[in-house]
Every structure is written in C-alpha cells, then in structure tokens.
Design a protein around this motif. Structure first.
Motif, PDB file in Angstrom:
ATOM      1  N   PRO A   1       0.820  -1.218   0.000  1.00 52.60           N
ATOM      2  CA  PRO A   1       0.000   0.000   0.000  1.00 52.60           C
ATOM      3  C   PRO A   1       0.847   1.257   0.000  1.00 52.60           C
ATOM      4  CG  PRO A   1       0.117  -0.909   2.218  1.00 52.60           C
ATOM      5  CD  PRO A   1       0.819  -1.891   1.313  1.00 52.60           C
ATOM      6  N   GLY A   2       0.287   2.322  -0.581  1.00 50.32           N
ATOM      7  CA  GLY A   2       0.913   3.628  -0.481  1.00 50.32           C
ATOM      8  C   GLY A   2       1.797   4.023  -1.634  1.00 50.32           C
ATOM      9  N   VAL A   3       1.925   3.172  -2.639  1.00 53.94           N
ATOM     10  CA  VAL A   3       2.749   3.501  -3.800  1.00 53.94           C
ATOM     11  C   VAL A   3       2.066   2.898  -5.024  1.00 53.94           C
ATOM     12  CG1 VAL A   3       4.212   1.469  -3.416  1.00 53.94           C
ATOM     13  CG2 VAL A   3       5.044   3.357  -4.839  1.00 53.94           C
ATOM     14  N   ARG A   4       2.078   3.622  -6.127  1.00 59.34           N
ATOM     15  CA  ARG A   4       1.420   3.127  -7.334  1.00 59.34           C
ATOM     16  C   ARG A   4       2.260   2.032  -7.962  1.00 59.34           C
ATOM     17  NH1 ARG A   4      -3.099   4.720  -9.956  1.00 59.34           N
ATOM     18  NH2 ARG A   4      -3.255   4.249 -12.176  1.00 59.34           N
ATOM     19  N   ILE A   5       1.644   0.844  -8.174  1.00 59.03           N
ATOM     20  CA  ILE A   5       2.364  -0.319  -8.689  1.00 59.03           C
ATOM     21  C   ILE A   5       1.668  -0.857  -9.930  1.00 59.03           C
ATOM     22  CG2 ILE A   5       3.308  -0.963  -6.422  1.00 59.03           C
ATOM     23  CD1 ILE A   5       1.093  -3.058  -6.210  1.00 59.03           C
ATOM     24  N   ASN A   6       2.425  -1.679 -10.683  1.00 63.17           N
ATOM     25  CA  ASN A   6       1.859  -2.339 -11.864  1.00 63.17           C
ATOM     26  C   ASN A   6       1.478  -3.772 -11.516  1.00 63.17           C
ATOM     27  OD1 ASN A   6       4.283  -3.770 -11.787  1.00 63.17           O
ATOM     28  ND2 ASN A   6       5.231  -2.566 -13.425  1.00 63.17           N
ATOM     29  N   GLY A   7       1.156  -4.568 -12.524  1.00 68.26           N
ATOM     30  CA  GLY A   7       0.735  -5.941 -12.294  1.00 68.26           C
ATOM     31  C   GLY A   7       1.817  -6.832 -11.732  1.00 68.26           C
ATOM     32  N   ASP A   8       3.071  -6.427 -11.850  1.00 66.27           N
ATOM     33  CA  ASP A   8       4.180  -7.189 -11.288  1.00 66.27           C
ATOM     34  C   ASP A   8       4.591  -6.679  -9.914  1.00 66.27           C
ATOM     35  OD1 ASP A   8       4.382  -8.827 -13.568  1.00 66.27           O
ATOM     36  OD2 ASP A   8       5.575  -7.300 -14.605  1.00 66.27           O
ATOM     37  N   ASN A   9       3.783  -5.821  -9.336  1.00 66.19           N
ATOM     38  CA  ASN A   9       4.041  -5.259  -8.001  1.00 66.19           C
ATOM     39  C   ASN A   9       5.318  -4.427  -7.944  1.00 66.19           C
ATOM     40  OD1 ASN A   9       1.692  -6.479  -6.891  1.00 66.19           O
ATOM     41  ND2 ASN A   9       2.807  -8.400  -6.637  1.00 66.19           N
TER      42      ASN A   9
END
Length: 1004
Positions: free
Chosen positions: A975-983
């Motif tokens: 949580p708290g950071v924008r991530i893609n499908g690979d985390n």
C-alpha cells in the motif's frame, strides 16, 4: 407456547425490507397527494392533547400527524403532545421508527392515550448467513447487512462500488474509476496473504464463487458481509478473506413493471499540472518545435459520456412468482479508447406446490460485453511530452515523436492501435426443496458459473512508430474460459420446546473448476484490412521458424461435508457451532483434507429482568466468536511434478521442443490457515432511534502461501511455492445509525462507519523453511537505478517505506540524507545500508458518513468518505516534479513553483529514494451526493415517477500534492505507492474524475 421461530423467520424474510406498515405508507401517500394537489387548508378546529407510550414507558420524538394532511407535531421528552386540528378532523396517525403505526379516532375527543407496539418486521430483519438466514437478533457473529436502499447510486462497472465506505472494515478501492472496464479491489480486515488471493468469497443466490461482474445493481435485494470467522468458516478453504453474500430480487404476487435509466458525464478533477509552452521554454526544458499543444486535453474525452437502461418486470401469485430484468449499458472512459457496451439479463422463478411440500427455484443470468481497453500510457505521454510538438505535422499526418521521457504519439496510438475484447457470462442455478415435515426439509442446489473472454490486439503498419521502426504490423488473439460447476445438498431441522429452540444444518458440497485458453500471434501481414482476423496470412512466424501459438488447461475440485447447530434459550442466549471438512485437489498428497471449526455465543442482556426497566435501552447484545478458515486461491498443480517447454533447439537440421521440470515439487502444500477471534456488541437506544455495533477482532494468518528462496542445487529451481510465514491483523470497527430528526414531513438519518486496523508481519519462517527476515519489494523503474521503496520485515506492518531519511537540500540543489551513523551526506554517497523505515502506506483509520434527508417527496443523501494516518509516495514528483528531471521532457509545475521539489536542481541525486517524496495520504471526500424527487401518480398506467441526480467525487480535502490520493492503492501487500501488475513501481496514470449522473425511474 412460544411462537415457532422457523415460521417467524420465514415471515420476517418476506418483510425484512419494509420499513413502514401499510397504514403508515397510505397515510404518507395521501398526505403528499393533498399537498401536491394544492388543496386549501380547512378552517381551524379543536386542539387534541395526548401521551404516547410503549410497554416500557413514555416515547419522545413520536410523529403525530392529522391523517390526510401535512399538519403534525412530535411528542416531547415525556411522550406528550398537543396538535391543533383542522375543522372536521376525525383521525390522527401516530408513528415512530421501530413501532407499528396507529390510526387513532379523535372524533369529539380532546385527549387520547396511545400505546405503540414494536414492529416485528424491523426487529426480525433477516440477515443471510452461510447456507441459511437468521433474524437480526439471532446473529451471534460479526455480520453487516445492507438492503438495496442502503446502496450508493454510482454509474460504475461493478455493483460493489455502491457499498464503498458502507461497511466498517471493508476496503473498496478503484484506482481508475473513470475506466468503464475497471473493477474495484476488495479487502476485508486488512491484507491476509503473500501470494494467494486477498479478495473475499462471493456467494450469489447461494452459489459460492459467483461472478460479481454479472450483476446489475438494480437486481440486488441485499448484501450481507460475513466478517467474523464463525460466520465465514462454514465456507472452509475459501473463507479467510471474508464472505460477501449477495441476494437478488424475487417476484411477488403483485405485478410490477419498473424502468431505471441514467446518463453520466465524467470530468477530470485533481489533475496533475504540467508546464505550459511558455513556462517550458522559459525554464529551458527542451527544443522549441513551434507548436502549442495541451497534451492532457488531446488524449482525453472531456467529458466522457455513458448511459444505462434497466427494465424489470415481476409478478405471480401465492405459489408461483417471477422476476425478470434486462439491461443495456454504453460507457466511455476519460481516455480516447476505453469503452464498454454490454447487454445483460436475469430471470428468477420460484414455485411452490399446492400442498407446500415442494419448492423449486430457477435462475439464469446471461451477459455479453464488448470492450476496448483503456490506454493508460497515453496519460504518461501527455505528462511528459514537449508542449511545442504538435499532434499532426503540416501535411495533416500524425507527428512521429521519438524524443523525451516517453517517446510516442499518444493520440495516434489511442485511435489506431486496437485492444478489444468480447466477454460472455452465463450464470445458471436452481434448487429443489422438499418440506418433509413442518420442521424438517432438504434442499438440492445446482449451479454453473461460466465466463469466456476473447481479446483482440492489432497494431497497423501505417502508424508512425511502425513506419519508422520495424515496418511490421502485428496481431494477436487470446481466449480465456472459466467454468465452475457446483452441486450441494442441505438438510435442515427445526425444533421448539418451550424456551428452547434448535436449528440443525447438515450439508455436502461438490465444486469442479475448469480454466482453459489459447493464444496465437503473428506479424508482417500483407494488408491491414483483416486486422486480427487473418493470423495465418502473416509471414513473420514462417520466416523465423516461430510457432506463435500457445494453449493451457487446468482443473481442480473441492469437496466438503459440513454441519451447524444454532441453539436459542428463551431468546436470551444464543449458541452457534459449525464444522466443515473439506478437501481440495490443489493440495499436497498428505494435506488434501482439513477441518474448519467455528463457534459463537451471544447474550441479549436486555432480556434480563435487571435491564428491562431502562426505558432508553431497547436492545443490548454481547457476542463473541471463534473460527478457523482457509485460503486456497492459487494455481492448480503447484503440489505436483510438472513439466514445461524450454524452447526450441536444432538437431540434425530440425528444431525440437525441449521439455523439463518447471517447478520444485512440494508434496506438503496446503491451504493458508486463518485463526479468527471476534468480540462485539449490538445495541439499540432511545426507541431504536440509535442502533449499531462495535467489534474487536484478531485474525492470525498462518502458513502463508508464496515463493520461497531455496538452494539450487539440490533443487531444480531457485524458488519453491510453499506455506511459509505468519501475519496478524487486529482492529476495531464501529457501525452506527441514528434517526436524528423525525418530525412531520422532515427526517434526517445519520450513518457512520469507522475502522481501525493494525497489521504485523509476524514471521517469514516455519519449521521447514528458515532464513530471511525481510524482503525488499516494489522496485522503482528507470531512469536511473532507484532500487526498491518498501520492505516486508518480521515484526513490522506491511506497507513500510524503506528508504533514505532526508536531511534537506544543500546549496547545489542536491538531496541530503542521513547515513547509518547519523551523519548528513549527499544522497548519491549513501547506499542500501543507510536505508531505514521512514513511513507506512497502510491507513490506520477509515470512515464513511451517510447523511440522509427526506422532506415530503424529496430525498437528499450526502456521503463522506475518508482515510487517515498513512503516507503516500509521490511517484510523479520523484520522476517529473523536480528541475533535475530528464531534459527535453515536460515536468510538473512543482518543479518551478517554489515548492520543496523545486529546490532539487542537481542531477546527481535525481534517482535517490528518500522520504523527501513521502507525503500525508489522509483525505476526506464529499464522495456521493444524490438528490431525488418522487411523484406518486393516480394514473392507471403508472404508479410513480422518480427523478434523481448524483454527483460522485465532488471534492477532496487532502495535503497530498500528487493528485487524488484514491489513485494510489492501499489494499494488498504494497500500500501507499502506485504499482503495476508485477508489483513494481509505475508511472501509469489514469485521471480521477467528478461524475454527474442524471436518472429517471418509472414504476408501472
């Protein structure tokens, strides 16, 4: 003798959603019609005084209305009232929430005494639990019940957006709500797994594993969220993340035709601001190409437009009824490409034989959707492209853009590249119930839930990136099919003996899952005309000797035996105990079967003599429950020896596919186990004007599923999928509802939810696997080599930001940080050993506040939602918000507006991760406002008409400067950071929007 509770429960189930008696409804309707017709007020008559009580004493705040008019008053603190009547008045209506309304004859009277009786329809509100239902007062576990009237009006892709903020402890997030193909992320009581699923189990019309994307919000009768372990343990290996039970509407003996239609307009809000052409050139950000382009405007629809229409018809008689619904939705995203057009329907049929011995149900729900995927990258380009570059050149062709942070022409991409899908849903279920005796029945239920999705990709040969690149057009097709078949048998027995009541349940469940699909791709087609429909005409695979085709299929089974007993003594003490024995084909040889026990207790304290004389305390129930649940939401065959391809190798001039083991075998693989404890209080105060619940929970998830590093050799692969680790969530939840004002034609109801959650990653090891104490996660992308921004570590909350601690900025514009010795050094001179925990991205507190106002025919709902006590990493400021950002690329206005980010002018520390870019994520939103007007009609063609207007995401109050904080996920492990499908970290951006919805409902 006490009434048969089974029969009461059945009556209550039919009446659970009726809030007022028929007399009250008639009185209110007549009153509104008289006002709307403009009838002249009669001359003043006599005054009437009186007192209103219940069996416990005087009732304050009771509504007293002269029947057929809007003339009314309310009782005072002693239950007394005085009302000036019109000349000739003969009747008054006395009503209060939680009580049956009474019509009182006041002819030739000056004083009346009225005693109101409790409304059993309210007290016996039905709550749907696993494999059955209970009235509200029998519930001994943590369950939140929502009726259709509690749902928010939202023009979204998924009906669960309508319960966002409505259930304490249930986190519903959507980081791209303006994308018509997006789905919310659902998480109950915190993250619970490393690699298995984090979302709850959906049970739709009694079928576990129902398809939430195949429900129209207008079809929902109720939603019950099973939060306590004792409530969800009846679902065994799939109950760890909670259970959401959705019941769709059924027909009745009354014929009804209903239409609901709305249009929505989405406008961008909380946008990231970039430099204009003038500022771009003034700050020497790049070359002047002579144009003046607002790229955010060019890649957006403003506003985006959608509309949806639903037609429902129902009816029947005392033995057979039906409910049918058809709907159509045409929705567009805020970007240039996203779209969804869908058609759906549902038919529910219920039949009971003349002798009431047999009851049959059948439901079928097909749906077809055609979609175009959103182009998330288009907004990345728009943020960074040189504003002096035009969309098209002087000849009217799209400009070829090959310089800058993200080099591409996003308008050309969005309008030329195809990313389409066709999705088909089909849900079928039915049941046959045999009432062997009045208190003994058995039911067989069958169901099938299927989904087929075909995706089509095509990149034509005439776009600038292909013309100036490899020159090849490309096409690809994917097919993914999912099917779930289920068969369940239930037996129910009910027994009432004086003060004792027993309900017994026994059951068997069988579910079979099949997932299959294929994909095929090719390039270098002789023409663009066939797009993705001529894959065999491409020359690329033939020239390169590439297969270009893939397929897969996997299956799994779940078999379970379960039982439950509910015991009630004198409607004071309640006990529930259940046990499920379940086996899954996914587990290892020695762990196929498991046991999932649960127990709960409840004590209705207000039924005791020592509390019966407290007039303001209507209900107080203390309860506690314990349950063990599981999680088997991972791929099939993880516990088996499997082989896969290792590519093609030539031998004697011919290519051969090489095969070999593709995973380490784990015969001990088993389900994740969650141990749940919940203690709670349910209460009703002041004639039930205030009611709510308070829960405290502890959930410990053991044997977490995930990939674990192992030595290679002796292992074939460097990781093994195993049960390793323990996580714990604790929290407090508050659900509160209050009738603040109920006077005459005006009422105001307040609903509040609040949830406090704390999390700890207890351990990464177990008896078999020992080693690492932490894992560094969320790798941030180039440019530069920033590394990872978060760390999962034992004895720490998930979402811990692990980075350098900033110490300001020096005179050269370089970031200063503290090293491990506490010394201040330039960030480029620090290393990973200098990192420390500098913040956390997991909210500590979330809330939702519902304000419902009603005046005559007008209804107003104002819903607020907030999250507090956490940090967000401002990814956009880190990459695009400082003067040190890459040259010839546009940047955010924060780079030159005098903010703290504008001080970072040195490129030497450009890619150094630190808490300099952490900001408070807390926010409070005016999330949903709905205003409606309902006009009852006397026409023989129509019963009523309702118009309504809704605005979503109207305003956000936050200190976060990186746009809408809702765009950054706070569910899951990162949580708290924008991530893609690979985390991993990403700059993908999809703007937040304010939505305006205008709707019309007609009842015939």
């Amino acid at each position: 003798m006490k009434n048969n509770l089974y029969k009461l429960a059945q009556v209550a189930k039919k009446q659970a959603f009726t809030r007022w008696s028929a007399k009250t409804a008639v009185a209110m309707l007549l009153g509104m019609l008289c006002v709307l017709s403009g009838a002249a007020q009669a001359q003043t008559g006599n005054a009437i005084t009186g007192k209103v009580s219940d069996k416990q004493g005087a009732l304050p705040g009771v509504s007293v209305i002269e029947k057929g008019t809007s003339n009314g008053t309310t009782t005072d603190t002693e239950g007394k009232f005085t009302l000036q009547l019109s000349a000739g008045a003969k009747m008054i209506t006395v009503s209060s929430v939680g009580y049956l309304a009474q019509d009182v004859d006041v002819t030739n009277k000056s004083n009346v005494e009225v005693t109101l009786a409790e409304d059993q329809k309210t007290l016996n509100e039905v709550v749907v639990i696993g494999y059955g239902s209970l009235n509200k007062r029998e519930v001994s576990s943590a369950i939140t019940h929502l009726s259709s009237s509690d749902l928010l009006r939202v023009g979204s892709n998924n009906p669960l957006m309508a319960i966002q903020g409505k259930v304490a402890g249930l986190s519903v997030t959507n980081t791209s709500a303006a994308d018509p193909n997006s789905s919310p992320n659902i998480q109950l009581r915190g993250a619970s797994s490393r690699s298995a699923g984090l979302g709850p189990l959906y049970v739709i019309n009694g079928i576990p594993g129902g398809n939430i994307d195949n429900i129209n919000q207008n079809e929902i009768e109720s939603i019950d969220v099973l939060k306590g372990g004792a409530a969800s343990a009846i679902y065994g290996t799939r109950g760890s993340n909670g259970v959401i039970v959705i019941t769709t509407k059924k027909g009745s003996a009354e014929s009804r035709l209903f239409y609901d239609g709305y249009t929505t307009f989405d406008y961008k809000t909380n946008e990231l601001s970039v430099l204009s052409k003038e500022s771009f050139l003034a700050n020497k950000r790049g070359v002047d190409f002579g144009g003046n382009t607002d790229w955010m405007k060019e890649v957006s629809r403003q506003p985006s437009f959608s509309h949806k229409h639903t037609l429902q018809f129902s009816g029947g008689n005392g033995k057979t009824n039906y409910f049918s619904s058809v709907d159509f939705r045409d929705a567009n995203g805020i970007d240039l490409r996203a779209a969804k057009r869908e058609y759906g329907g549902r038919v529910n049929i219920n039949h009971t034989t003349a002798n009431d011995k047999f009851a049959l149900t059948f439901s079928v729900a097909p749906r077809y959707a055609k979609t175009s995927d959103a182009d998330y990258s288009g907004f990345n380009y728009a943020l960074t492209l040189n504003p002096t570059v035009s969309v098209r050149d002087s000849a009217g062709r799209y400009n070829y853009i090959n310089s800058g942070f993200f080099a591409n022409n996003p308008v050309e991409n969005a309008k030329s590249v195809v990313r389409d899908s066709e999705i088909k849903f089909l849900d079928i279920n039915g049941s046959a119930k045999w009432n062997i005796l009045d208190n003994l029945n058995t039911t067989v239920t069958f169901g099938e839930v299927s989904r087929s999705a075909r995706r089509y990709w095509f990149t034509p040969s005439n776009i600038t990136t292909v013309i100036n690149g490899n020159g090849r057009n490309t096409a690809r097709q994917f097919l993914d099919e999912n099917d779930q078949k289920s068969l369940e048998w239930l037996g129910n027995y009910f027994l009432d003996l004086n003060k004792h009541s027993i309900k017994l349940l026994a059951g068997y469940s069988y579910q079979y899952f099949t997932n299959s699909g294929f994909d095929a791709a090719n390039e270098k087609f002789p023409s663009d005309v066939l797009t993705y429909n001529g894959l065999g005409t491409g020359l690329w695979n033939l020239e390169k000797g590439i297969n270009g085709v893939g397929s897969y299929k996997n299956t799994s089974k779940l078999i379970a035996f379960f039982g439950r007993v509910n015991y009630d003594f004198d409607q004071k003490y309640y006990l529930s105990a259940s046990l499920r024995r379940e086996g899954s084909s996914k587990f290892g040889y020695d762990n196929k079967w498991g046991y999932f026990p649960a127990a709960s207790l409840a004590w209705r304290v207000t039924q005791e003599s020592f509390l019966k004389d407290i007039p303001w305390l209507n209900e107080l129930k203390v309860r506690a429950d314990y349950g063990e649940t599981g999680n088997q939401d991972f791929d099939s065959y993880k516990s088996l020896d499997t082989y896969g391809g290792y590519g093609y190798y030539p031998f004697n001039g011919s290519p051969y596919q090489v095969w070999g083991p593709n995973q380490n075998t784990n015969y001990n693989l088993r389900w994740e186990k969650a141990v749940n404890f919940n203690a709670g209080v349910d209460f009703e105060l002041f004639s039930s004007k205030i009611n709510g619940s308070l829960n405290y929970y502890v959930r410990t998830n053991k044997d977490l599923l995930g990939n674990y590093n192992v030595p290679n050799p002796p292992n074939i692969q460097g990781q093994t999928f195993a049960n390793v680790g323990t996580m714990r969530n604790t929290g407090v939840e508050l659900q509160l509802n209050a009738t603040v004002v109920n006077k005459g034609d005006f009422s105001y109801n307040l609903g509040i939810t609040g949830a406090w959650n704390d999390n700890k990653f207890v351990s990464f090891s177990n008896d078999l696997y020992k080693g690492q104490k932490f894992i560094d996660v969320v790798g941030m992308p180039a440019p530069g080599s920033p590394g990872t921004i978060q760390r999962l570590q034992e004895d720490q909350r998930i979402g811990g930001f692990y980075a350098l601690k900033s110490a300001g900025v020096n005179d050269d514009g370089a970031l200063l940080v503290y090293n491990r010795n506490g010394e201040i050094v330039p960030a480029n001179e620090a290393n990973n050993d200098d990192k420390q925990f500098v913040g956390n991205g997991l909210p500590k507190f979330t809330t939702g506040i519902t304000n419902s106002f009603k005046y005559k025919n007008w209804d107003l709902s104002v819903f607020l939602r907030g999250a507090f006590g956490y940090k967000l990493f401002n990814t956009y400021a880190f990459y695009l918000g400082t003067p040190a950002a890459q040259e010839n690329a546009n940047v955010l206005t924060s780079a030159y507006d005098g903010s703290k980010y504008s001080k970072l002018t040195s490129t030497s520390t450009y890619s150094s991760l630190s808490d300099y870019f952490l900001e408070p994520g807390g926010f409070l939103k005016i999330d949903n406002i709905t205003l409606s007007y309902t006009q009852p009609l006397k026409s023989k063609f129509m019963q009523s008409a309702r118009i309504y207007a809704t605005t979503r995401n109207l305003a956000t109050f936050t200190k976060f400067t990186g746009g809408d904080p809702d765009l950054i996920q706070v569910n899951g492990l990162y949580p708290g950071v924008r991530i893609n499908g690979d985390n991993n970290g990403t700059l993908d951006y999809y703007p937040s929007t304010t939505q305006l919805l205008l709707g019309l409902q007609l009842t015939f």
